[in-house]
Scaffold this active site. Structure first.
Site, short mmCIF file in Angstrom:
data_model
loop_
_atom_site.label_atom_id
_atom_site.label_comp_id
_atom_site.label_asym_id
_atom_site.label_seq_id
_atom_site.Cartn_x
_atom_site.Cartn_y
_atom_site.Cartn_z
N HIS A 130 -4.41 -1.70 -4.69
CA HIS A 130 -3.38 -0.92 -3.99
C HIS A 130 -3.77 0.56 -4.12
CE1 HIS A 130 0.18 0.09 -1.98
NE2 HIS A 130 1.11 -0.34 -2.81
N ASP A 165 4.96 -2.50 -13.32
CA ASP A 165 5.13 -3.06 -11.97
C ASP A 165 5.74 -4.46 -12.14
OD1 ASP A 165 4.96 -3.64 -9.24
OD2 ASP A 165 2.81 -4.11 -9.29
N ARG A 193 -2.19 -4.10 5.37
CA ARG A 193 -1.65 -4.74 4.15
C ARG A 193 -1.79 -6.23 4.34
NH1 ARG A 193 3.88 -3.75 0.82
NH2 ARG A 193 2.56 -2.03 0.16
N ARG A 234 3.97 9.16 -2.06
CA ARG A 234 3.22 8.29 -1.15
C ARG A 234 3.02 9.00 0.18
NH1 ARG A 234 3.25 2.73 -1.80
NH2 ARG A 234 1.74 2.86 -0.11
N CYS A 294 5.66 1.54 -9.26
CA CYS A 294 5.35 1.70 -7.83
C CYS A 294 6.52 1.33 -6.93
CB CYS A 294 4.12 0.87 -7.48
SG CYS A 294 4.36 -0.89 -7.77
N GLN A 325 -1.31 3.55 -3.48
CA GLN A 325 -0.34 3.72 -4.55
C GLN A 325 -0.95 4.57 -5.67
OE1 GLN A 325 2.97 2.52 -4.68
NE2 GLN A 325 2.96 3.98 -6.36
N1 CP Z 1 4.97 0.55 -3.63
C1 CP Z 1 4.85 -0.03 -2.41
O1 CP Z 1 3.76 -0.22 -1.90
O2 CP Z 1 6.05 -0.34 -1.83
P1 CP Z 1 6.25 -1.17 -0.48
O3 CP Z 1 5.90 -2.61 -0.79
O4 CP Z 1 7.71 -1.00 -0.16
O5 CP Z 1 5.36 -0.62 0.58
N1 NVA Z 2 2.15 -5.77 -7.32
C1 NVA Z 2 3.14 -5.71 -6.27
C2 NVA Z 2 3.18 -4.35 -5.67
C3 NVA Z 2 4.20 -4.16 -4.58
C4 NVA Z 2 4.15 -2.79 -3.98
C5 NVA Z 2 2.83 -6.76 -5.21
O1 NVA Z 2 1.65 -6.93 -4.88
O2 NVA Z 2 3.76 -7.41 -4.75
#
Ligand code: CP
Ligand code: NVA
Length: 300
Positions: free
Chosen positions: A138, A219, A111, A287, A259, A141
């Protein structure tokens, strides 16, 4: 139980559109089987002794815990690697990190900010690399999202999916999955916040997108790394909230997805998130199952 196919071993999962519909369906089918096995306590140690490294340059609850619990349930081990604790955080190159981690691990989940860093890691790693979120995508997700839609509605083909809010990483991966799986996708964003999707149906009218939708998705308005834009975004996104009023535009059996994490009172109301149309909590659970399936298919 077995993963039933070796056809996906060694593959990366960097963005949804790198895969074909057949691969996504293979993940979803195995995810359903793993969910059932997990629920009934049936043995499913498909990756005994394998090690998954998980590099995090941004915070996470769901991604971290679902991958770590998931690899353990498959009989393997997860290593949480905070980027600031790695030499990567002191300037060691992505290439050298990839070459060295490939000698210890069986797969890497990362990530981070730039998609190009994930692509570079994958280019130099000789083990599968999985994108656990970048500024642009993502994909994990999206797997859980389409799994949840199929589970709730019984189909994907022809499902009307309306995304309301920021045209961000989550929106892009969802749109890519929708396109591959025959769903009818539309995104409603304020002007200037459209996703970079030249072929997608886009509008600046949330009600128009929500009309007769089978799935309403939203989101956060301010993604990780964009915190300094928060005030401007709060102004720009007024009117893009998923609430009871918007939900009345959707089809009678419509479900709502997000999400998570959510900012209640901004992109979604508590009433909707905890209400009868919400599939948010199954979505979060999925997930785990979707990523276990992905790992079981790609890790050698
Ligand atoms: N939806 C998601 O990716 O959540 P986190 O940021 O908690 O991993
Ligand atoms: N769009 C959000 C998703 C978090 C899971 C971000 O990138 O922060």
């Amino acid at each position: 139980m077995s993963a039933a196919t070796d056809g996906f071993k060694g593959r990366d999962f960097l963005r949804v559109a790198d895969w074909a519909a057949e691969g996504l369906i293979a993940v979803l089918d195995l995810a359903d089987r793993l969910k059932a096995a997990h629920g009934t306590g049936q043995e499913h140690r498909l990756l005994p002794g394998r090690t998954l490294g998980m590099i995090f340059q941004k915070p996470s609850t769901r991604t971290r815990v679902s991958f770590e619990a998931g690899i353990a349930q498959l009989g393997g081990v997860g290593l949480h690697l905070s980027a600031s604790d790695l030499q990567l955080g002191r300037g060691e190159t992505v290439r050298d990190t990839a070459l060295v981690l490939s000698r210890y691990l069986d797969a890497i989940m990362i990530r981070t900010f730039a998609q190009s860093d994930v692509e570079e890691l994958a280019a130099h790693a000789d083990i599968p690399v999985i994108n656990g979120l970048t500024d642009e995508h993502h994909p994990c997700q999206a797997l859980a999202d389409v799994m949840t839609i199929r589970e709730r509605l019984g189909r994907l083909e022809g499902v009307r999916l309306a995304y309301v809010g920021d045209g961000n990483n989550v929106c892009v991966s969802l749109a890519e999955a929708a396109g591959l799986l025959g769903m009818d996708f539309v995104a409603a964003t304020p002007p200037g916040y459209e996703p970079p999707l030249p072929d997608a149906r886009l509008t600046n009218e949330p009600r128009e997108a929500a009309r007769n939708a089978d799935v309403l998705y939203t989101d956060v308005w301010t993604s990780m790394g964009r915190e300094e834009e928060r005030e401007a975004r709060l102004r720009a996104f007024a009117g893009f909230q998923v609430n009871e009023e918007l939900l009345r535009e959707a089809s009678p059996g419509a479900i709502v997805l997000h999400c998570l994490p959510a900012h209640y009172g901004e992109e979604i109301t508590e009433e909707v998130a905890y209400g009868p149309r919400s599939a948010l909590w199954d979505e979060a659970e999925n997930r785990l199952h979707a990523q276990k399936a992905l790992l079981a298919l790609v890790v050698r």
